[in-house]
Enzyme design. Structure first.
Site, short mmCIF file in Angstrom:
data_model
loop_
_atom_site.label_atom_id
_atom_site.label_comp_id
_atom_site.label_asym_id
_atom_site.label_seq_id
_atom_site.Cartn_x
_atom_site.Cartn_y
_atom_site.Cartn_z
N SER A 120 0.84 -1.21 0.00
CA SER A 120 0.00 0.00 0.00
C SER A 120 0.87 1.25 0.00
O SER A 120 1.67 1.47 0.92
CB SER A 120 -0.91 0.01 1.22
OG SER A 120 -1.56 1.27 1.29
N HIS A 165 -1.31 -1.22 -4.17
CA HIS A 165 -2.61 -0.84 -3.59
C HIS A 165 -2.63 0.67 -3.36
O HIS A 165 -1.73 1.22 -2.72
CB HIS A 165 -2.79 -1.60 -2.27
CG HIS A 165 -4.12 -1.42 -1.62
ND1 HIS A 165 -5.23 -2.11 -2.00
CD2 HIS A 165 -4.50 -0.62 -0.59
CE1 HIS A 165 -6.27 -1.76 -1.24
NE2 HIS A 165 -5.84 -0.85 -0.38
N ASP A 210 -4.87 3.80 -1.92
CA ASP A 210 -5.98 4.13 -1.03
C ASP A 210 -6.50 5.52 -1.32
O ASP A 210 -5.79 6.50 -1.12
CB ASP A 210 -5.51 4.06 0.42
CG ASP A 210 -5.30 2.62 0.87
OD1 ASP A 210 -6.26 1.85 0.78
OD2 ASP A 210 -4.18 2.30 1.28
N MET A 233 -9.12 8.38 -0.39
CA MET A 233 -9.98 8.78 0.73
C MET A 233 -10.56 10.18 0.48
O MET A 233 -9.86 11.03 -0.08
CB MET A 233 -9.16 8.81 2.02
CG MET A 233 -8.47 7.49 2.32
SD MET A 233 -7.68 7.53 3.92
CE MET A 233 -6.76 5.98 3.86
N HIS A 267 -8.43 1.28 -4.19
CA HIS A 267 -9.41 1.10 -3.11
C HIS A 267 -10.07 2.44 -2.83
O HIS A 267 -9.45 3.32 -2.23
CB HIS A 267 -8.66 0.54 -1.89
CG HIS A 267 -9.47 0.44 -0.64
ND1 HIS A 267 -8.91 0.22 0.60
CD2 HIS A 267 -10.80 0.50 -0.42
CE1 HIS A 267 -9.85 0.18 1.52
NE2 HIS A 267 -11.02 0.35 0.92
N MET A 300 -12.28 4.72 -0.83
CA MET A 300 -12.99 4.91 0.45
C MET A 300 -13.75 6.22 0.32
O MET A 300 -13.36 7.26 0.86
CB MET A 300 -11.96 4.97 1.59
CG MET A 300 -11.49 3.59 2.02
SD MET A 300 -9.90 3.63 2.86
CE MET A 300 -8.83 3.59 1.44
N MET A 308 -11.83 -5.57 5.23
CA MET A 308 -11.00 -4.67 6.02
C MET A 308 -10.72 -5.32 7.38
O MET A 308 -11.64 -5.73 8.08
CB MET A 308 -11.69 -3.32 6.25
CG MET A 308 -11.85 -2.44 5.02
SD MET A 308 -10.33 -2.10 4.11
CE MET A 308 -9.30 -1.33 5.36
N ASP A 312 -6.91 -6.20 4.20
CA ASP A 312 -6.28 -4.88 4.23
C ASP A 312 -6.33 -4.33 5.64
O ASP A 312 -7.41 -4.08 6.18
CB ASP A 312 -7.04 -3.97 3.25
CG ASP A 312 -6.45 -2.58 3.12
OD1 ASP A 312 -5.39 -2.32 3.70
OD2 ASP A 312 -7.08 -1.76 2.42
C1 DX5 Z 1 -6.43 1.78 5.53
C2 DX5 Z 1 -6.04 1.44 4.13
C3 DX5 Z 1 -4.95 0.44 4.06
C4 DX5 Z 1 -3.65 0.86 4.70
C5 DX5 Z 1 -3.11 -0.36 5.38
O1 DX5 Z 1 -7.54 2.59 5.49
O2 DX5 Z 1 -7.14 0.91 3.41
O3 DX5 Z 1 -4.72 0.03 2.71
O4 DX5 Z 1 -2.69 1.33 3.80
O5 DX5 Z 1 -2.00 0.01 6.11
P1 DX5 Z 1 -1.25 -0.98 7.09
O6 DX5 Z 1 -0.78 -2.14 6.27
O7 DX5 Z 1 -0.16 -0.14 7.64
O8 DX5 Z 1 -2.24 -1.41 8.13
ZN ZN Z 2 -6.74 -0.03 1.36
#
Ligand code: DX5
Ligand code: ZN
Length: 222
Positions: free
Chosen positions: A13, A38, A40, A42, A72, A74, A143, A181
């Site tokens: 990620s 990956h 993320d 947001m 991903h 969010m 998650m 994740d």
């Molecule tokens: C959290 C993200 C994850 C995050 C995971 O909201 O969706 O993808 O990067 O990070 P680690 O592996 O540090 O828990």
């Molecule tokens: Zn993620």
């Protein structure tokens, strides 16, 4: 225990990369031999944090053309942005089941645009919430932390959800990937693998690993 449906793969990620040097962090993921990246996304509404937009993804796509981009979303309104991320170069776009929207239509639209699709469950959302969609997805993401931030502890109470989704997948003869994740490292990742997961997002543990290439290789043996 039944044989896994897919070989295990790592999706580091970028959230845990260096945000003023994201292209370098993405290049480090490719250099370690990881097949997926990956990303993320947001919106400050669905989760209390902000990250990258489509332009960032498009520019990373040009700099690291060989990584599979696992995006991903969010977002409270993923239907407004999915297409922009596909145009930016996403090969898989996943979005959450929790917001109110026409999930069937968005899943179909993502595929019609030539991209793989995925549906994501927050820790508080039961497996049953995605049951009506299992025949329409390329990936289900469970998650294992509350989304929004990297570096949180793994939620072991999510293992039963993986077992349940893996069982539903087999019962229905489906082959979607089962991704996890949040808080994934070699120890928690192996527990997820035993519970049926095959696709492993790792932010903190990947970027902190003293030997990232070895980490990537080991995942294939989980
Ligand atoms: C959290 C993200 C994850 C995050 C995971 O909201 O969706 O993808 O990067 O990070 P680690 O592996 O540090 O828990
Ligand atoms: Zn993620």
């Amino acid at each position: 225990m039944p044989a896994p449906l897919h070989s295990a793969l790592l999706a580091p990620s970028l959230l845990a990369g260096r945000h003023t040097r994201l292209a370098e962090s993405a290049a480090e993921v490719a250099a370690a031999g990881a097949p997926w990246l990956h990303l993320d996304i947001m919106d400050g509404h669905f989760v209390p944090n902000l990250t990258f937009g489509p332009q960032m993804v498009a520019e990373l796509r040009r700099e690291t053309p060989d990584l599979f981009f696992d995006v991903h979303l969010m977002l409270e309104e993923p239907q407004r942005y999915a297409e922009a991320f596909i145009q930016a170069g996403a090969q898989l776009v996943s979005f959450h089941v929790e917001p109110t929207l026409d999930h069937h239509t968005l899943l179909a639209r993502i595929r019609a645009l030539g991209c793989q699709n995925g549906l994501v469950l927050n820790p508080g959302t039961p497996a049953e919430a995605v049951e009506p969609f299992l025949g329409e997805v390329d990936l289900i993401l469970v998650m294992t932390v509350q989304p929004g931030f990297g570096g949180q502890p793994f939620r072991r109470d999510m293992l039963d959800k993986l077992v349940r989704l893996d069982a539903l997948r087999r019962d229905r003869g489906l082959t979607f990937r089962l991704e996890v994740d949040g808080g994934v490292d070699p120890a928690t990742g192996r527990e997820c693998r035993a519970a049926g997961a095959d696709t492993f997002v790792a932010g903190t543990s990947f970027f902190k690993s003293p030997d990232r290439a070895a980490f990537v290789r080991e995942v294939a043996t989980w």
